[in-house]
Scaffold this active site. Structure first.
Site, PDB file in Angstrom:
ATOM      1  N   HIS A   1       0.634  -1.269  -0.111  1.00 50.14           N
ATOM      2  CA  HIS A   1      -0.143   0.019   0.077  1.00 50.14           C
ATOM      3  C   HIS A   1       0.771   1.131   0.095  1.00 50.14           C
ATOM      4  CE1 HIS A   1      -3.744   2.195   1.777  1.00 50.14           C
ATOM      5  NE2 HIS A   1      -2.809   3.220   1.475  1.00 50.14           N
TER       6      HIS A   1
ATOM      7  N   HIS B   1       1.291   5.365  -2.077  1.00 47.47           N
ATOM      8  CA  HIS B   1       1.080   6.701  -2.831  1.00 47.47           C
ATOM      9  C   HIS B   1       2.277   7.219  -3.516  1.00 47.47           C
ATOM     10  CE1 HIS B   1      -3.023   6.397  -0.783  1.00 47.47           C
ATOM     11  NE2 HIS B   1      -2.334   6.017   0.106  1.00 47.47           N
TER      12      HIS B   1
ATOM     13  N   LYS C   1      -9.495  -0.868  -5.716  1.00 50.49           N
ATOM     14  CA  LYS C   1      -9.492  -0.130  -4.514  1.00 50.49           C
ATOM     15  C   LYS C   1     -10.931   0.676  -4.128  1.00 50.49           C
ATOM     16  CE  LYS C   1      -7.997   1.691  -0.574  1.00 50.49           C
ATOM     17  NZ  LYS C   1      -6.722   2.450  -0.323  1.00 50.49           N
TER      18      LYS C   1
ATOM     19  N   HIS D   1     -10.403   0.964   1.816  1.00 50.09           N
ATOM     20  CA  HIS D   1     -10.281   2.253   2.916  1.00 50.09           C
ATOM     21  C   HIS D   1     -11.655   2.017   3.819  1.00 50.09           C
ATOM     22  CE1 HIS D   1      -9.009   6.178   4.642  1.00 50.09           C
ATOM     23  NE2 HIS D   1     -10.040   6.046   4.996  1.00 50.09           N
TER      24      HIS D   1
ATOM     25  N   HIS E   1      -4.710  -0.482   5.925  1.00 56.11           N
ATOM     26  CA  HIS E   1      -4.231   0.491   7.076  1.00 56.11           C
ATOM     27  C   HIS E   1      -5.366   0.414   8.178  1.00 56.11           C
ATOM     28  CE1 HIS E   1      -6.997   3.306   5.115  1.00 56.11           C
ATOM     29  NE2 HIS E   1      -6.265   3.817   4.281  1.00 56.11           N
TER      30      HIS E   1
ATOM     31  N   ASP F   1       1.456   2.704   3.462  1.00 57.85           N
ATOM     32  CA  ASP F   1       0.488   3.911   3.375  1.00 57.85           C
ATOM     33  C   ASP F   1       1.438   5.321   3.273  1.00 57.85           C
ATOM     34  OD1 ASP F   1      -1.851   5.182   2.720  1.00 57.85           O
ATOM     35  OD2 ASP F   1      -2.320   5.526   4.658  1.00 57.85           O
TER      36      ASP F   1
HETATM   37  C1  NCD Z   1      -3.706   9.042   2.011  1.00 54.32           C
HETATM   38  C2  NCD Z   1      -3.128   9.867   0.790  1.00 54.32           C
HETATM   39  O1  NCD Z   1      -2.694  11.158   1.041  1.00 54.32           O
HETATM   40  O2  NCD Z   1      -3.342   9.678  -0.602  1.00 54.32           O
HETATM   41  N1  NCD Z   1      -3.662   9.688   3.398  1.00 54.32           N
HETATM   42  C3  NCD Z   1      -3.922   9.121   4.405  1.00 54.32           C
HETATM   43  O3  NCD Z   1      -3.993   9.801   5.233  1.00 54.32           O
HETATM   44  N2  NCD Z   1      -3.680   7.827   4.434  1.00 54.32           N
HETATM   45  C4  NCD Z   1      -5.025   8.539   1.463  1.00 54.32           C
HETATM   46  C5  NCD Z   1      -5.323   7.149   2.182  1.00 54.32           C
HETATM   47  O4  NCD Z   1      -4.587   5.982   2.113  1.00 54.32           O
HETATM   48  O5  NCD Z   1      -6.387   7.127   2.839  1.00 54.32           O
HETATM   49 ZN    ZN Z   2      -3.194   5.034   1.485  1.00 46.41          ZN
HETATM   50 ZN    ZN Z   3      -6.953   5.050   3.069  1.00 49.27          ZN
END
Ligand code: NCD
Ligand code: ZN
Ligand code: ZN
Length: 344
Positions: free
Chosen positions: A13, A15, A99, A136, A174, A247
Site C-alpha cells: 500500500h 501513494h 481499491k 479504505h 491500514h 501507506d
Molecule cells: C492517503 C493519501 O494522502 O493519499 N492519506 C492518508 O492519510 N492515509 C490516502 C489514504 O490512504 O487514505
Molecule cells: Zn493510503
Molecule cells: Zn486510505
C-alpha cells in the site's frame, strides 16, 4: 540480536502520486521495496486497466537503473466501474486489485463509491475471479465520530459484504483499531489487513499532546494506545492475515502545516527501519520477515522474493526534510528523530 537478514520485503500500500512527484517517491520506495501496490487516488483517478498501464509506465521512468522494482497497479472503484473491467484485471500482467474509497473518506476520494450496495454486481465478479478488493475502511457520515469511523464501517458495510460474498478476497487497508484486528481474526484467510508503521509506533497522544503535530495526521486517524498495542500483537503474531503496507503518502510541508492540514504520512525513506523498530520494541524482530516479505505475496498469489536484505541495530536519524516537486519539501514521518535500526 544486532543484525537480521530477511527476504526482500514488498509494500502492499503506497501513494506515489504522478508527474514530478514521481522523481521523489519512486526512487525512495524502490530503495526499500521490490513490489509495491500503487494506490490509484490520483487526480483524476486511475479507473481502467489501460490508465493503470499508462501510469505504470510513468512510474517506471523513475525506477533506478537495474533494480528489481515492480510496481503493481490497482484500479479506483467508482459507482460506474463496469463489471467487465474485472476480467481485464484478471488478464492483466500488471494490475492486481481494485481499491474502494467510500466517497469523501480521505485524500482524493471524491469519485469513490457512494454506496457499496450499488456495486454488488462488480463484487460478484471480483469474487468469481478472485481479484482482491482493497478497502479504505471508514464510513463518512458527519454524525459518526472520527475515532469510530473504522468500527462503524466494519459493522455496517463490511460485515454484510462478507455475508453476501464469503469467498471475496479482501484487504482491509491500514487498520487502526482492535476492532478491525479482531474482525480480521474472525474471518477466513481470504480476508487480510495491512498495517502502517505510524499505527504500530504511535498513538493519538503523539498527534495531540503538547500541541497539534500535523505530521502525525493521517487517515484513519491515530487511535488510543490500547489499539496500538493490539495492532502490535497481531502484526507480530505470525498470522499471515496481517502484512506490511506503509501507506506512505507525500504531502508538501505547507499543505500539512496549514489551518486545514492534509492527511498522510511520508514514511518511504525509512519504512523498513520503522517496522524493525516496532517489532524489536515488543521483542519480536524474528517475526518481521513473515509480515514484511512473505504474507503479502502469498495473499496476492505472487511468488516470494528471492533476494535478501540486512538490517543492523545502529542509530539512524530520519531526515528533517526532503526536496519535493520544484521548490517544495516534505517533512517525513518522525523527522529528525532517531531510529535504532538501519538497512545496510
Ligand atoms: C492517503 C493519501 O494522502 O493519499 N492519506 C492518508 O492519510 N492515509 C490516502 C489514504 O490512504 O487514505
Ligand atoms: Zn493510503
Ligand atoms: Zn486510505
Amino acid at each position: 540480536m544486532n543484525s537480521i537478514t530477511l527476504t526482500q520485503p514488498d509494500d502492499w500500500h503506497v501513494h506515489l502520486r504522478d508527474g514530478k512527484a514521481l522523481a521523489r517517491t519512486v526512487p525512495d520506495i524502490a530503495k526499500q521495496f521490490s513490489r509495491v501496490i500503487c494506490m490509484p487516488n490520483l487526480v483524476p483517478p486511475v479507473k481502467t486497466v489501460d490508465e493503470a498501464i499508462a501510469y505504470r509506465q510513468r512510474i517506471m521512468q523513475h525506477a533506478p537503473e537495474g533494480s528489481a522494482f515492480d510496481p503493481r497497479m490497482v484500479l479506483y472503484f467508482t459507482d460506474h466501474t463496469p463489471a467487465s473491467e474485472v476480467q481485464k484485471i484478471k488478464e492483466s500482467a500488471h494490475v492486481n486489485a481494485i481499491k474502494l474509497y467510500p466517497a469523501g473518506a480521505t485524500t482524493n476520494s471524491d469519485s469513490g463509491v457512494s454506496d457499496i450496495r450499488k456495486v454488488y454486481a462488480v463484487l460478484e465478479q471480483l469474487e468469481k475471479h478472485q481479484v482482491p478488493l482493497l478497502l479504505h475502511g471508514e464510513v463518512t457520515h458527519s454524525h459518526v465520530d472520527i475515532f469510530d469511523r473504522e468500527k462503524k464501517f466494519l459493522d455496517d458495510v463490511l460485515f454484510p459484504v462478507i455475508q453476501q460474498f464469503p469467498e471475496l478476497k479482501i484487504v482491509l487497508e491500514h487498520i487502526t483499531t482492535s476492532d478491525a484486528a479482531h474482525f480480521v481474526l474472525e474471518q477466513k484467510q481470504n480476508v487480510a489487513a495491512t498495517i502502517t508503521p505510524q499505527h504500530l509506533l504511535f498513538n493519538r497522544n503523539d498527534l495531540l499532546v503538547g500541541g497539534i503535530k500535523p505530521h502525525f495526521y493521517c487517515l484513519p486517524i491515530l487511535k488510543r494506545q490500547s489499539h496500538q498495542t493490539t495492532l502490535l500483537e497481531v502484526a507480530t503474531s505470525g498470522n499471515p492475515q496481517f502484512f506490511l503496507g506503509t501507506d506512505s503518502a507525500p504531502h508538501a510541508q505547507h499543505t500539512k502545516e496549514n489551518a486545514c492540514g492534509c492527511a498522510g504520512c511520508y514514511s518511504a525513506v525509512t519504512a523498513i527501519e520503522f517496522y524493525a523498530q516496532a517489532f524489536d520494541q515488543v521483542g519480536r524482530i524474528e517475526r518481521l520477515e513473515g509480515f514484511a516479505s512473505h504474507f503479502g505475496a502469498d495473499f496476492y498469489g505472487l511468488p516470494r522474493n528471492t533476494a535478501q536484505i540486512t538490517l543492523v541495530k545502529e542509530d539512524h536519524i530520519v531526515p528533517e526534510r526532503l526536496d519535493y516537486l520544484d521548490d517544495q519539501s516534505i517533512v517525513p514521518l518522525y523527522a529528525g528523530k532517531t531510529l535504532q535500526w538501519k538497512k545496510v
